[in-house]
Scaffold this motif. Structure first.
Motif, PDB file in Angstrom:
ATOM      1  N   UNK B  19       0.840  -1.203   0.000  1.00  0.00           N
ATOM      2  CA  UNK B  19       0.000   0.000   0.000  1.00  0.00           C
ATOM      3  C   UNK B  19       0.876   1.254   0.000  1.00  0.00           C
ATOM      4  N   UNK B  20       1.948   1.207   0.785  1.00  0.00           N
ATOM      5  CA  UNK B  20       2.849   2.365   0.850  1.00  0.00           C
ATOM      6  C   UNK B  20       3.542   2.587  -0.497  1.00  0.00           C
ATOM      7  N   UNK B  21       3.839   1.505  -1.180  1.00  0.00           N
ATOM      8  CA  UNK B  21       4.469   1.611  -2.499  1.00  0.00           C
ATOM      9  C   UNK B  21       3.550   2.324  -3.488  1.00  0.00           C
ATOM     10  N   UNK B  22       2.256   1.987  -3.437  1.00  0.00           N
ATOM     11  CA  UNK B  22       1.286   2.652  -4.311  1.00  0.00           C
ATOM     12  C   UNK B  22       1.267   4.145  -4.001  1.00  0.00           C
ATOM     13  N   UNK B  23       1.148   4.465  -2.716  1.00  0.00           N
ATOM     14  CA  UNK B  23       1.030   5.874  -2.323  1.00  0.00           C
ATOM     15  C   UNK B  23       2.274   6.663  -2.738  1.00  0.00           C
ATOM     16  N   UNK B  24       3.435   6.068  -2.500  1.00  0.00           N
ATOM     17  CA  UNK B  24       4.684   6.764  -2.843  1.00  0.00           C
ATOM     18  C   UNK B  24       4.797   6.956  -4.352  1.00  0.00           C
ATOM     19  N   UNK B  25       4.424   5.929  -5.115  1.00  0.00           N
ATOM     20  CA  UNK B  25       4.539   6.025  -6.578  1.00  0.00           C
ATOM     21  C   UNK B  25       3.573   7.079  -7.122  1.00  0.00           C
ATOM     22  N   UNK B  26       2.360   7.099  -6.589  1.00  0.00           N
ATOM     23  CA  UNK B  26       1.388   8.095  -7.049  1.00  0.00           C
ATOM     24  C   UNK B  26       1.850   9.507  -6.699  1.00  0.00           C
ATOM     25  N   UNK B  27       2.469   9.677  -5.548  1.00  0.00           N
ATOM     26  CA  UNK B  27       2.915  11.007  -5.122  1.00  0.00           C
ATOM     27  C   UNK B  27       4.019  11.565  -6.015  1.00  0.00           C
ATOM     28  N   UNK B  28       4.638  10.696  -6.810  1.00  0.00           N
ATOM     29  CA  UNK B  28       5.666  11.151  -7.760  1.00  0.00           C
ATOM     30  C   UNK B  28       5.037  11.747  -9.025  1.00  0.00           C
ATOM     31  N   UNK B  29       3.763  11.428  -9.265  1.00  0.00           N
ATOM     32  CA  UNK B  29       3.174  11.788 -10.554  1.00  0.00           C
ATOM     33  C   UNK B  29       3.072  13.299 -10.797  1.00  0.00           C
ATOM     34  N   UNK B  30       2.694  14.118  -9.812  1.00  0.00           N
ATOM     35  CA  UNK B  30       2.654  15.559 -10.097  1.00  0.00           C
ATOM     36  C   UNK B  30       3.988  16.100 -10.597  1.00  0.00           C
ATOM     37  N   UNK B  31       5.086  15.526 -10.146  1.00  0.00           N
ATOM     38  CA  UNK B  31       6.405  15.965 -10.609  1.00  0.00           C
ATOM     39  C   UNK B  31       6.696  15.530 -12.029  1.00  0.00           C
ATOM     40  N   UNK B  32       6.046  14.458 -12.442  1.00  0.00           N
ATOM     41  CA  UNK B  32       6.325  13.904 -13.773  1.00  0.00           C
ATOM     42  C   UNK B  32       5.309  14.354 -14.814  1.00  0.00           C
ATOM     43  N   UNK B  33       4.138  14.812 -14.357  1.00  0.00           N
ATOM     44  CA  UNK B  33       3.067  15.154 -15.291  1.00  0.00           C
ATOM     45  C   UNK B  33       2.550  16.560 -14.967  1.00  0.00           C
ATOM     46  N   UNK B  34       3.110  17.565 -15.658  1.00  0.00           N
ATOM     47  CA  UNK B  34       2.796  18.960 -15.321  1.00  0.00           C
ATOM     48  C   UNK B  34       1.329  19.348 -15.531  1.00  0.00           C
ATOM     49  N   UNK B  35       0.579  18.529 -16.241  1.00  0.00           N
ATOM     50  CA  UNK B  35      -0.852  18.852 -16.437  1.00  0.00           C
ATOM     51  C   UNK B  35      -1.662  18.717 -15.150  1.00  0.00           C
ATOM     52  N   UNK B  36      -1.128  18.043 -14.163  1.00  0.00           N
ATOM     53  CA  UNK B  36      -1.831  17.867 -12.886  1.00  0.00           C
ATOM     54  C   UNK B  36      -1.858  19.197 -12.130  1.00  0.00           C
ATOM     55  N   UNK B  37      -3.016  19.703 -11.809  1.00  0.00           N
ATOM     56  CA  UNK B  37      -3.142  20.953 -11.057  1.00  0.00           C
ATOM     57  C   UNK B  37      -3.231  20.684  -9.548  1.00  0.00           C
ATOM     58  N   UNK B  38      -4.039  19.717  -9.150  1.00  0.00           N
ATOM     59  CA  UNK B  38      -4.126  19.291  -7.753  1.00  0.00           C
ATOM     60  C   UNK B  38      -4.127  17.775  -7.712  1.00  0.00           C
ATOM     61  N   UNK B  39      -3.511  17.219  -6.682  1.00  0.00           N
ATOM     62  CA  UNK B  39      -3.417  15.762  -6.600  1.00  0.00           C
ATOM     63  C   UNK B  39      -3.464  15.391  -5.127  1.00  0.00           C
TER      64      UNK B  39
END
Lengths: 97, 97
Positions: B19-39
């Motif tokens: 579960x922690x792996x999922x959360x950590x991986x998802x938390x990386x996405x705003x840094x990788x995908x600039x289209x994300x405004x809020x996450x």
């Protein structure tokens, strides 16, 4: 912050009018329940198959404020009168963020 | 704005580490995908029975920006590597608000 997320799917044959009644009734809640900080609701945009039909995302300062909302008579009335009669499926999470 | 909401329930036996792996991986996405405004993501707080276990609420300026996220290779990798192996149920809506 503390967030309540709930997704609904309506029973087959639910009319647009019934859906509009739900949306209108829910939009009254921020005026009736001051603990609501943000309240963003809407119908699924049809971008992906297999989705639920409607979403409510409600933000609060604390879990205690969420519980005021959850158990508030005005909210309970919307559930009983507008949502339950047409509800087929429900999926929810409440989480701190 | 355009919002993507997805709720997950994990298979029985899913470890806290998974579960922690999922959360950590998802938390990386705003840094990788600039289209994300809020996450804003998180595990269910256990306030109500019958809930899903995890929520992702992601906001974008447009449906087009959401589609960039949806189909982005970094996002697809998180789904394939961290989420799918432990996924029991999924509920989602995307909506304009």
């Amino acid at each position: 912050m503390f967030r309540h997320v709930v997704l609904f799917t309506w029973v087959a044959g639910t009319t647009d009018e019934q859906k509009a009644t739900v949306e209108a009734a829910l939009k009254e809640l921020p005026g009736a329940i001051p603990e609501i900080r943000r309240y963003e609701i809407g119908s699924d945009a049809g971008v992906n198959p297999g989705n639920h039909e409607f979403a409510v995302v409600a933000d609060f300062d604390s879990v205690e404020d969420y519980l005021v909302y959850r158990d508030h008579p005005v909210h309970r009335a919307v559930i009983a009168d507008a949502i339950k009669p047409i509800l087929a499926e429900r999926a929810a999470v409440q989480y701190a963020f």
